[in-house]
Design a protein around this motif. Structure first.
Motif, short mmCIF file in Angstrom:
data_model
loop_
_atom_site.label_atom_id
_atom_site.label_comp_id
_atom_site.label_asym_id
_atom_site.label_seq_id
_atom_site.Cartn_x
_atom_site.Cartn_y
_atom_site.Cartn_z
N ALA A 108 22.34 53.56 -13.37
CA ALA A 108 21.57 54.46 -14.19
C ALA A 108 22.05 53.98 -15.54
CB ALA A 108 21.82 55.95 -14.06
N ARG A 109 23.16 53.68 -15.71
CA ARG A 109 23.96 53.71 -16.91
C ARG A 109 24.03 51.94 -17.67
NH1 ARG A 109 26.26 58.55 -18.61
NH2 ARG A 109 27.50 57.42 -20.19
N THR A 110 23.77 51.03 -16.54
CA THR A 110 24.05 49.75 -17.12
C THR A 110 22.44 49.14 -16.69
OG1 THR A 110 24.72 48.74 -14.74
CG2 THR A 110 26.24 49.97 -16.17
N SER A 111 22.45 47.67 -16.95
CA SER A 111 21.38 46.89 -16.85
C SER A 111 21.38 46.18 -15.31
CB SER A 111 21.22 45.76 -17.95
OG SER A 111 22.32 45.04 -18.19
N ARG A 112 22.50 46.48 -14.81
CA ARG A 112 22.75 45.80 -13.27
C ARG A 112 21.62 45.99 -12.23
NH1 ARG A 112 27.76 42.67 -12.58
NH2 ARG A 112 29.02 43.38 -14.53
N VAL A 113 21.27 45.12 -11.45
CA VAL A 113 20.79 45.43 -10.13
C VAL A 113 22.00 45.66 -9.02
CG1 VAL A 113 19.29 44.36 -8.45
CG2 VAL A 113 18.90 44.27 -10.86
N VAL A 114 21.84 46.96 -8.52
CA VAL A 114 22.98 47.48 -7.92
C VAL A 114 22.48 47.23 -6.37
CG1 VAL A 114 24.54 49.26 -7.29
CG2 VAL A 114 23.96 48.74 -9.76
N LEU A 115 23.30 46.81 -5.58
CA LEU A 115 22.86 46.80 -4.06
C LEU A 115 24.02 47.31 -3.39
CD1 LEU A 115 22.00 42.90 -3.72
CD2 LEU A 115 20.40 45.02 -3.98
N ASP A 116 23.70 47.93 -2.24
CA ASP A 116 24.52 48.68 -1.37
C ASP A 116 25.19 47.53 -0.40
OD1 ASP A 116 25.09 49.77 1.67
OD2 ASP A 116 25.22 51.62 -0.05
N GLU A 117 26.43 47.61 0.35
CA GLU A 117 26.70 46.40 1.20
C GLU A 117 25.68 46.00 2.27
OE1 GLU A 117 30.19 47.35 3.58
OE2 GLU A 117 30.49 48.80 1.99
N ASP A 194 33.15 55.84 -16.07
CA ASP A 194 34.21 55.08 -16.57
C ASP A 194 34.07 53.55 -15.94
OD1 ASP A 194 35.23 56.87 -18.41
OD2 ASP A 194 36.95 57.44 -17.03
N VAL A 195 33.71 53.70 -14.78
CA VAL A 195 33.53 52.43 -14.09
C VAL A 195 32.17 51.82 -14.67
CG1 VAL A 195 32.79 51.29 -11.76
CG2 VAL A 195 34.73 53.04 -12.01
N ALA A 196 31.17 52.34 -15.04
CA ALA A 196 30.18 51.69 -15.39
C ALA A 196 30.23 51.24 -16.77
CB ALA A 196 28.90 52.96 -15.41
N GLY A 197 31.21 51.91 -17.68
CA GLY A 197 31.29 51.40 -19.03
C GLY A 197 32.13 50.33 -18.87
N TRP A 198 33.03 50.10 -17.98
CA TRP A 198 34.04 49.06 -17.87
C TRP A 198 33.06 47.77 -17.23
CZ3 TRP A 198 36.18 47.66 -12.63
CH2 TRP A 198 36.80 46.48 -12.66
N LEU A 199 32.13 47.89 -16.44
CA LEU A 199 31.21 46.87 -15.81
C LEU A 199 30.35 46.42 -16.88
CD1 LEU A 199 30.40 48.46 -12.48
CD2 LEU A 199 31.86 46.45 -12.87
N GLU A 200 29.92 47.15 -17.76
CA GLU A 200 28.84 46.87 -18.91
C GLU A 200 29.42 46.28 -20.11
OE1 GLU A 200 24.64 47.05 -19.76
OE2 GLU A 200 25.89 46.99 -18.22
N GLY A 201 30.86 46.39 -20.07
CA GLY A 201 31.59 46.20 -21.36
C GLY A 201 31.94 44.68 -21.23
#
Length: 201
Positions: A108-117, A194-201
């Motif tokens: 929701a907070r980044t531009s990533r395409v997020v997958l489940d394992e 916080d994790v989302a901000g780290w990944l996006e930054g």
């Protein structure tokens, strides 16, 4: 001989009744509160994203210490003793609930395409692994505590980056199911942001 047989029958019946009641009680009764985690942020309905294999992010279920490998909620009484919140448990393993919350928040907070394992087929792209080190209550400060040691593995495993996230939230009231569940949900959402901000930054 007849007297012995007469005595054995009621004794055997009583023993079987006790044994059966013990077996039925092994699973325990369902607690009054079954708790879950709700993400504050979720991907927009109908939103579509496209990414190459290398640009995807697979978020793995974190590992956890023994005290968290249970649906019950641990309460750290002091440095050496742990109890559990009475009459409360998670609807599924807390590691899985946390992984799902982080996935929804990052999506929701980044531009990533997020997958489940369980979703990727050939190349998982980057992988977010780690350990859920704490996910319970500190009775000494009356706080809910979430500690997540994240590990970001680059596509192909060429680089690994680690970061520790910790959030404490006050429990409004006694250490009981509802206030504890609410405080842990707030703390888990803050860690996920916080994790989302780290990944996006």
């Amino acid at each position: 001989m007849t007297t012995m047989r007469t005595l054995r029958a009621p004794l055997l019946a009583a023993f079987m009744a006790v044994s059966l009641s013990g077996c039925i009680g092994l699973g325990g009764k369902t607690p009054p509160f079954l708790l879950t985690l709700d993400a504050d942020a979720a991907p927009a309905v109908g939103a579509a994203r496209t990414a190459s294999d290398a640009a995807t992010l697979t978020i793995l279920i974190p590992t956890a210490p023994q005290k968290l490998r249970t649906p019950r909620i641990p309460v750290q009484q002091d440095d050496a003793s742990v109890t559990y919140v009475k009459d409360a448990q998670w609807v599924e393993a807390p590691q899985r609930l946390f992984q799902r919350l982080v996935s929804e928040t990052v999506a929701a907070r980044t531009s990533r395409v997020v997958l489940d394992e369980g979703q990727y087929l050939t190349a998982p792209g980057e992988q977010l692994a780690g350990q859920l080190m704490d996910f319970g209550v500190d009775a000494r400060s009356n706080e809910a505590v979430v500690v997540y040691q994240a590990m970001l593995v680059a596509a192909g495993g060429k680089t690994i980056t680690q970061r520790r996230f910790e959030v404490r939230e006050p429990i409004t009231g006694k250490i009981e199911a509802k206030p504890v569940g609410e405080a842990l949900t707030r703390a888990a959402n803050k860690v996920a942001v916080d994790v989302a901000g780290w990944l996006e930054g």
